[in-house]
Enzyme design. Structure first.
Site, PDB file in Angstrom:
ATOM      1  CB  CYS A  14      -0.950  -0.002   1.191  1.00  0.00           C
ATOM      2  SG  CYS A  14      -2.268  -1.225   1.043  1.00  0.00           S
ATOM      3  N   GLY A  45     -14.552   9.186   1.040  1.00  0.00           N
ATOM      4  CA  GLY A  45     -13.432   8.268   0.837  1.00  0.00           C
ATOM      5  C   GLY A  45     -13.443   7.097   1.785  1.00  0.00           C
ATOM      6  CG  ASP A  47     -12.309   1.604   4.859  1.00  0.00           C
ATOM      7  OD1 ASP A  47     -11.114   1.834   4.611  1.00  0.00           O
ATOM      8  OD2 ASP A  47     -12.852   1.923   5.923  1.00  0.00           O
ATOM      9  CG  ASP A  64      -6.672  -2.340  -1.873  1.00  0.00           C
ATOM     10  OD1 ASP A  64      -5.525  -2.218  -2.350  1.00  0.00           O
ATOM     11  OD2 ASP A  64      -7.077  -1.662  -0.914  1.00  0.00           O
ATOM     12  CG  ASP A  87     -10.951  -1.889   1.286  1.00  0.00           C
ATOM     13  OD1 ASP A  87     -10.346  -1.363   2.244  1.00  0.00           O
ATOM     14  OD2 ASP A  87     -10.578  -1.806   0.108  1.00  0.00           O
ATOM     15  N   GLY A 135     -11.616 -13.544 -12.788  1.00  0.00           N
ATOM     16  CA  GLY A 135     -10.870 -12.310 -12.599  1.00  0.00           C
ATOM     17  C   GLY A 135     -10.436 -11.741 -13.930  1.00  0.00           C
ATOM     18  CG  HIS A 136      -9.172  -8.224 -16.569  1.00  0.00           C
ATOM     19  ND1 HIS A 136      -9.551  -8.687 -17.799  1.00  0.00           N
ATOM     20  CD2 HIS A 136      -8.401  -7.126 -16.810  1.00  0.00           C
ATOM     21  CE1 HIS A 136      -9.057  -7.916 -18.749  1.00  0.00           C
ATOM     22  NE2 HIS A 136      -8.349  -6.952 -18.168  1.00  0.00           N
ATOM     23  CG  ASP A 220      -9.006  -0.839   5.890  1.00  0.00           C
ATOM     24  OD1 ASP A 220      -9.196   0.304   5.465  1.00  0.00           O
ATOM     25  OD2 ASP A 220      -8.847  -1.822   5.152  1.00  0.00           O
TER      26      ASP A 220
END
Length: 325
Positions: A14, A45, A47, A64, A87, A135-136, A220
């Site tokens: 992060c 803003g 989570d 994320d 999140d 997914g991607h 978080d």
């Protein structure tokens, strides 16, 4: 030959986030959050986004992903999955489905390593009881991994970052300082088993306990550091805060990593962003503030309210600004 995944990333975990001030400038004025069913949108803003589906059901959505925070591919996958799931927990929700998001330099790194990353993510998602369905992926010169996660919550029991009131204790559910140890790991290869354990630990139990206790405000602690995420909560809620520096738990080795200069650029940007809101008391040093601004990856929950078994690190107050004592 040992492949060090952190060597393929300009930043780790992060700490590679776009700085908070720049990000807020970029998204300011974007539309879409004013729909009558949007309970939580872009405004503060928070989570995850929350949309009302029926009177007793809100759907939560988040995404994320980040560059390698450790060299072990399986552990990186576990950490990234725990971070994405966090999140949902930070909103008081339960994750119900996730999809993978992958960027991979397929001509530079073996595809077998990508499989290990995905295996790690799946292991943590299974622990959370959250199926990972598809997914991607893209061919990317820098490896990246994370998840988009959908969750559910009761709309009247959401944990939000705009629901703190003055006079509430502030509870932190994980020690801080993993950003310093991650930066040391990237520079030296030294592994902190405690940091990996913390980053892969789900925030599920703490979130459930907070909801059951009737608490309503939480976030978080991730890339913007404890001070950054606290400031966002205070600003959204219209309150100030007092932090007791001595009560904030730090992971073993963080103080030494700070002393030795393993401070990420993301951490310094966090402190620069929040510094105008800070009121350091006597004896609070620049190193104290850097630790409190340390860019966390898959950190704990910061909760407005007391949660038995976790340390109280300060309290909210009427007014604005953050006093550090």
């Amino acid at each position: 030959m040992t492949i060090r995944l952190t060597g393929y990333a300009h930043g780790g975990g992060c700490a590679c986030k776009i700085p908070p001030g720049e990000l807020e400038d970029a998204v300011r004025g974007l539309t879409g959050q004013a729909h009558d069913r949007v309970l939580v949108g872009l405004d503060d803003g928070d989570d995850a986004a929350a949309v009302l589906v029926r009177d007793d059901l809100a759907v939560l959505s988040t995404a994320d992903f980040f560059t390698p925070v450790v060299d072990d591919a399986y552990d990186w996958g576990r950490i990234a999955a725990a971070n994405a799931l966090s999140d949902i927990y930070a909103m008081g929700g339960t994750p119900v489905v996730a999809i993978n998001l992958v960027g991979w330099p397929r001509e530079t790194l073996p595809m077998e390593l990508m499989t290990e990353v995905l295996r790690g993510g799946l292991a943590v998602a299974e622990q959370a009881g959250c199926p990972v369905i598809g997914g991607h992926s893209i061919d990317d010169p820098e490896p990246k991994y994370g998840m988009a996660v959908t969750g559910v919550a009761h709309p009247k029991k959401l944990l939000r970052n705009d629901s703190a009131a003055p006079g509430l204790p502030l509870t932190l559910t994980k020690p801080i300082g993993v950003g310093l140890l991650n930066n040391r790991h990237k520079s030296t290869g030294e592994v902190s088993g405690e940091a990996v354990e913390l980053m892969t630990r789900l925030n599920r139990d703490a979130a459930r306990e907070a909801v059951e206790a009737g608490l309503r405000a939480a976030t978080d602690v991730t890339g913007f550091g404890l001070l950054g995420h606290l400031y966002k909560m205070c600003r959204a809620s219209g309150v100030g805060a007092v932090i007791d520096r001595g009560a904030v738990p730090a992971i073993a080795g963080a103080a030494e990593a700070l002393r030795d200069g393993f401070v990420s650029g993301g951490t310094r940007r966090n402190l620069d962003w929040v510094r105008p809101q800070l009121h350091p008391g006597p004896g609070i040093t620049e190193d104290d503030l850097l630790l409190l601004a340390d860019a966390q990856t898959s950190g704990g929950l910061l909760i407005a309210g007391e949660l038995p078994g976790y340390p109280v690190i300060g309290h909210t107050v009427a007014g604005t600004g953050i006093e550090v004592r």
